[in-house]
Design a protein around this motif. Structure first.
Motif, PDB file in Angstrom:
ATOM      1  N   SER A  62       0.919  11.623   0.288  1.00  0.00           N
ATOM      2  CA  SER A  62       1.005  10.548   1.269  1.00  0.00           C
ATOM      3  C   SER A  62       1.986   9.213   1.494  1.00  0.00           C
ATOM      4  CB  SER A  62      -0.846   9.424   0.849  1.00  0.00           C
ATOM      5  OG  SER A  62      -1.022   8.444   1.341  1.00  0.00           O
ATOM      6  N   GLY A  63       2.380   9.040   2.329  1.00  0.00           N
ATOM      7  CA  GLY A  63       3.743   8.593   2.326  1.00  0.00           C
ATOM      8  C   GLY A  63       4.486   8.036   3.193  1.00  0.00           C
ATOM      9  N   PRO A  64       4.831   6.989   3.739  1.00  0.00           N
ATOM     10  CA  PRO A  64       5.366   6.273   4.688  1.00  0.00           C
ATOM     11  C   PRO A  64       6.497   7.325   5.333  1.00  0.00           C
ATOM     12  CG  PRO A  64       6.267   5.129   3.602  1.00  0.00           C
ATOM     13  CD  PRO A  64       5.196   6.737   2.435  1.00  0.00           C
ATOM     14  N   THR A  65       6.069   7.734   6.535  1.00  0.00           N
ATOM     15  CA  THR A  65       6.700   8.625   7.026  1.00  0.00           C
ATOM     16  C   THR A  65       6.772   8.336   8.906  1.00  0.00           C
ATOM     17  OG1 THR A  65       4.984   9.912   8.163  1.00  0.00           O
ATOM     18  CG2 THR A  65       5.856  10.775   6.283  1.00  0.00           C
ATOM     19  N   SER A  66       6.206   6.850   8.474  1.00  0.00           N
ATOM     20  CA  SER A  66       7.146   5.911   9.960  1.00  0.00           C
ATOM     21  C   SER A  66       7.504   4.981   9.181  1.00  0.00           C
ATOM     22  CB  SER A  66       6.037   6.227  10.956  1.00  0.00           C
ATOM     23  OG  SER A  66       4.326   4.517   9.967  1.00  0.00           O
ATOM     24  N   PRO A 109      -1.476   0.385   1.304  1.00  0.00           N
ATOM     25  CA  PRO A 109      -1.934   0.720   0.342  1.00  0.00           C
ATOM     26  C   PRO A 109      -3.399   1.061   1.097  1.00  0.00           C
ATOM     27  CG  PRO A 109      -1.341  -1.329  -0.147  1.00  0.00           C
ATOM     28  CD  PRO A 109      -0.491  -0.882   1.570  1.00  0.00           C
ATOM     29  N   GLU A 110      -3.437   0.286   2.179  1.00  0.00           N
ATOM     30  CA  GLU A 110      -4.776   1.553   2.676  1.00  0.00           C
ATOM     31  C   GLU A 110      -5.593   2.620   3.392  1.00  0.00           C
ATOM     32  OE1 GLU A 110      -3.746  -1.282   3.019  1.00  0.00           O
ATOM     33  OE2 GLU A 110      -5.143  -3.451   1.530  1.00  0.00           O
ATOM     34  N   ARG A 111      -4.541   2.754   3.825  1.00  0.00           N
ATOM     35  CA  ARG A 111      -4.210   4.416   4.585  1.00  0.00           C
ATOM     36  C   ARG A 111      -3.924   5.247   3.449  1.00  0.00           C
ATOM     37  NH1 ARG A 111      -0.448   3.633   9.915  1.00  0.00           N
ATOM     38  NH2 ARG A 111      -0.868   6.152  10.168  1.00  0.00           N
ATOM     39  N   GLY A 134       1.469   0.187  -4.637  1.00  0.00           N
ATOM     40  CA  GLY A 134       0.624  -0.632  -4.497  1.00  0.00           C
ATOM     41  C   GLY A 134      -0.645   0.485  -3.508  1.00  0.00           C
ATOM     42  N   GLN A 135       0.343   1.851  -3.422  1.00  0.00           N
ATOM     43  CA  GLN A 135      -0.287   3.017  -2.934  1.00  0.00           C
ATOM     44  C   GLN A 135      -1.473   3.576  -4.263  1.00  0.00           C
ATOM     45  OE1 GLN A 135       2.396   2.067  -1.822  1.00  0.00           O
ATOM     46  NE2 GLN A 135       1.839   1.711   0.319  1.00  0.00           N
ATOM     47  N   ALA A 140      -5.908   5.524  -7.359  1.00  0.00           N
ATOM     48  CA  ALA A 140      -6.333   5.856  -8.913  1.00  0.00           C
ATOM     49  C   ALA A 140      -7.561   5.906  -8.705  1.00  0.00           C
ATOM     50  CB  ALA A 140      -5.299   5.674  -9.916  1.00  0.00           C
ATOM     51  N   ASP A 141      -8.727   5.334  -9.108  1.00  0.00           N
ATOM     52  CA  ASP A 141      -9.058   5.295  -9.215  1.00  0.00           C
ATOM     53  C   ASP A 141      -9.969   6.508  -8.484  1.00  0.00           C
ATOM     54  OD1 ASP A 141      -9.309   3.003 -10.534  1.00  0.00           O
ATOM     55  OD2 ASP A 141     -10.751   1.542  -9.201  1.00  0.00           O
ATOM     56  N   ASP A 142     -10.390   6.592  -7.644  1.00  0.00           N
ATOM     57  CA  ASP A 142     -10.682   7.422  -6.216  1.00  0.00           C
ATOM     58  C   ASP A 142     -10.671   9.471  -6.953  1.00  0.00           C
ATOM     59  OD1 ASP A 142     -12.157   6.117  -5.172  1.00  0.00           O
ATOM     60  OD2 ASP A 142     -11.212   5.936  -3.345  1.00  0.00           O
TER      61      ASP A 142
END
Length: 427
Positions: A62-66, A109-111, A134-135, A140-142
Motif C-alpha cells: 500500500s503506497g501513495p501512487t498518486s 493512513p485510513e486508506r 502513519g500508515q 499494524a494491529d490488523d
C-alpha cells in the motif's frame, strides 16, 4: 494489543551479532531461522500462517501512487519488481515465483488500513509492505492479528521495533535515533566545541521522529537547539530560523520537504554553515540540482550505492544491478528510489530463500522467522554497511556514509569514512 509509545531509539542492551562483511558479497546471511521462530498461537488463522506457499508468493504494497510522492514510490516499486523478475528468470525461490501488487493510499493512513484489509481478506497476499509511519501505525494491529508479515516498511519509528508488541513487522528505514546519533558524530568532527542548531520539523510522525532523535542525540553535548519551526510554510520557517543565528540547520522532514527547505533558505538569503538533510533526501537530480547554489555543501547520510556517482563506475554490484534492472523493465535504473526498491527486493529474496531452505519450508511463519534473524549485506549497500536483525532486537541499519552535495559538479562527494555505531548496541 499492548502498545508501547515511548521507548529509546533502540534498546540499549541490544545483542548485536556482527560478522565481517566481505566486500561486495551478496551471500553473507544467516542460514537458520530457528533462533527467531515466531509463534502462530495467537494468529486469527494459525494453520494459514504455517501453510506452505507454493507456485507464487505475492507481496502486497500500500503506497501513495498518486500525489506528490507518486514518482518516488513508483520508482521504489519499479526497482522491487525488477529484482523479483531477476529471481523469477532464475527459477524463483525454490520454484516459487515472486509477484508484487500495489494499491494506492494517497499517503492516507485510513486508506492504507482499508487496502491492507483487502490484501488480507480478499487478495490473500503472503507478505505486506507500506510507505509512511502513519500508515504503518494504522495497519499494524490488523496485520499482526492476521499474522501476515509486514516487511521492510518505509518507516523508521522506534515503537515498531519492539518485537513483543509487533512480532510480524519490520522496518527498512533506519531508526531516526540511530541516524541522528551518526549525524551528531559527524558534526562533532566539524564543531568540537559544539554549535547552535536550527531545527525545521515536519509535523508528521516521521518528521517528529527525526526531531526527537536529534534532541536525544545531542543530550550531554555542547550542541544546542537555538530555534525549531514547523515546516507548514517553508519560507516562513526559513526566515524565523535564519534569525536564530544558528550555524547548523537540521531538516527533520519527509521527501517532499528536501527541495522545499533548500529553495526557501535560498529565497531568504540564508546560507547556514552546515545543512543536514535526512537520509530520505538522497536523490541528487530531483532534490538538490534544482535548487542550484543553495544546495551546495548540504550533507546527507547514505547507505546505498549511487549508480550516477563516479565512485561506483567500476563497482561490480552496480554493474550487475544496472544490467538486471534494465533487462527487467526498470525505466529509471539510475534513480536512487529505484535502487532503494531493488535493495528491498534483494532483502526480501534473502528472507524468502532462507525460509524456503529451512526445515519448515516456505510459509508466512518461516518468512517472519527468517526476517527476525537476518544479517545481510545487500550488494547495493555501501561496503561496510549491512542490515542486521536478531531474534530479540530489531536493529536494521547501524552505519552510514556521509556525503556532501557539490552544486558545481552536480554530484555527491564522500566525506570521510563510514560511521558505524553498532558497537554501542553490543553487550
Amino acid at each position: 494489543m499492548k502498545r508501547q509509545t515511548t521507548i529509546p531509539a533502540v534498546i540499549a542492551a541490544a545483542a548485536l551479532l556482527l560478522s565481517a562483511c566481505g566486500g561486495n558479497s551478496d551471500a553473507e546471511s544467516n542460514t537458520s531461522t530457528s533462533a527467531g521462530a515466531v509463534s502462530v498461537d495467537d494468529c486469527s488463522d494459525p494453520s494459514g500462517a504455517a501453510a506452505p506457499i507454493t507456485d507464487k508468493l505475492t507481496v502486497g504494497w500500500s503506497g501513495p501512487t498518486s500525489g506528490p510522492l507518486a514518482d518516488a514510490v513508483g520508482n521504489v516499486i519499479e526497482g522491487m519488481r525488477a529484482r523479483f523478475e531477476v529471481e523469477n528468470a532464475a527459477g524463483g525461490v525454490g520454484g516459487v515465483k515472486l509477484d508484487v501488487v500495489v494499491k494506492d493510499d494517497a499517503f492516507s493512513p485510513e486508506r492504507a488500513k482499508a487496502n491492507v484489509g483487502e490484501f488480507i481478506q480478499k487478495d490473500k497476499v503472503d507478505v505486506l509492505g507500506t510507505f509512511g509511519a502513519g500508515q504503518l501505525n494504522a495497519i499494524a494491529d490488523d496485520q499482526t492479528t492476521a499474522c501476515v508479515p509486514l516487511l521492510f516498511a518505509q518507516a523508521g519509528m522506534p515503537e515498531f521495533r519492539v518485537i513483543e508488541d509487533f512480532p510480524w513487522t519490520t522496518e527498512y528505514l533506519p531508526d531516526p535515533g540511530v541516524e541522528m546519533e551518526v549525524v551528531v558524530e559527524s558534526l562533532k568532527k566539524k564543531y568540537p566545541s559544539g554549535a547552535k542548531v536550527a531545527l525545521a520539523t515536519n509535523q508528521t510522525e516521521s518528521g517528529q521522529g527525526i526531531a526527537n532523535g536529534f534532541k536525544s542525540a545531542i543530550e550531554g553535548t555542547n550542541f544546542e537547539i537555538a530555534a525549531e519551526e514547523a515546516l507548514t510554510d517553508p519560507k516562513t520557517a526559513a526566515s524565523t530560523l535564519k534569525a536564530s543565528g544558528a550555524e547548523v540547520l537540521v531538516l527533520a522532514g519527509v521527501t517532499t520537504d528536501c527541495l522545499a527547505i533548500t529553495q526557501a533558505i535560498g529565497r531568504v538569503g540564508w546560507k547556514p554553515d552546515t545543512v543536514i538533510q535526512p537520509s530520505n533526501c538522497v536523490d541528487g537530480a530531483t532534490l538538490y540540482a534544482p535548487a542550484g547554489d543553495a544546495a551546495d555543501g548540504q550533507q546527507v547520510m547514505v547507505w546505498l550505492k549511487d549508480p550516477n556517482n563516479a565512485l561506483y563506475k567500476d563497482d561490480a554490484a552496480v554493474r550487475d544491478y544496472l544490467a538486471g534492472a534494465a533487462a527487467h523493465g526498470a525505466d529509471s535504473p539510475t534513480n536512487s528510489y529505484t535502487v532503494n526498491g531493488w535493495a528491498i527486493g534483494d532483502l526480501l529474496v534473502d528472507n524468502f530463500t532462507r525460509a524456503s531452505e529451512s526445515s519448515d519450508g516456505l510459509s508466512r511463519a518461516s518468512i517472519m522467522s527468517a526476517a527476525r534473524t537476518q544479517d545481510y549485506h545487500p550488494p547495493m549497500f555501501i561496503d561496510g554497511i549491512k542490515f542486521t536483525m536478531t531474534a530479540d532486537h530489531a536493529l536494521g541499519i547501524l552505519a552510514f556514509q556521509p556525503f556532501e552535495w557539490n552544486a558545481a559538479t552536480q554530484a555527491f562527494e564522500k566525506q570521510g569514512d563510514v560511521i558505524d555505531i553498532s558497537g554501542r548496541y553490543e553487550n
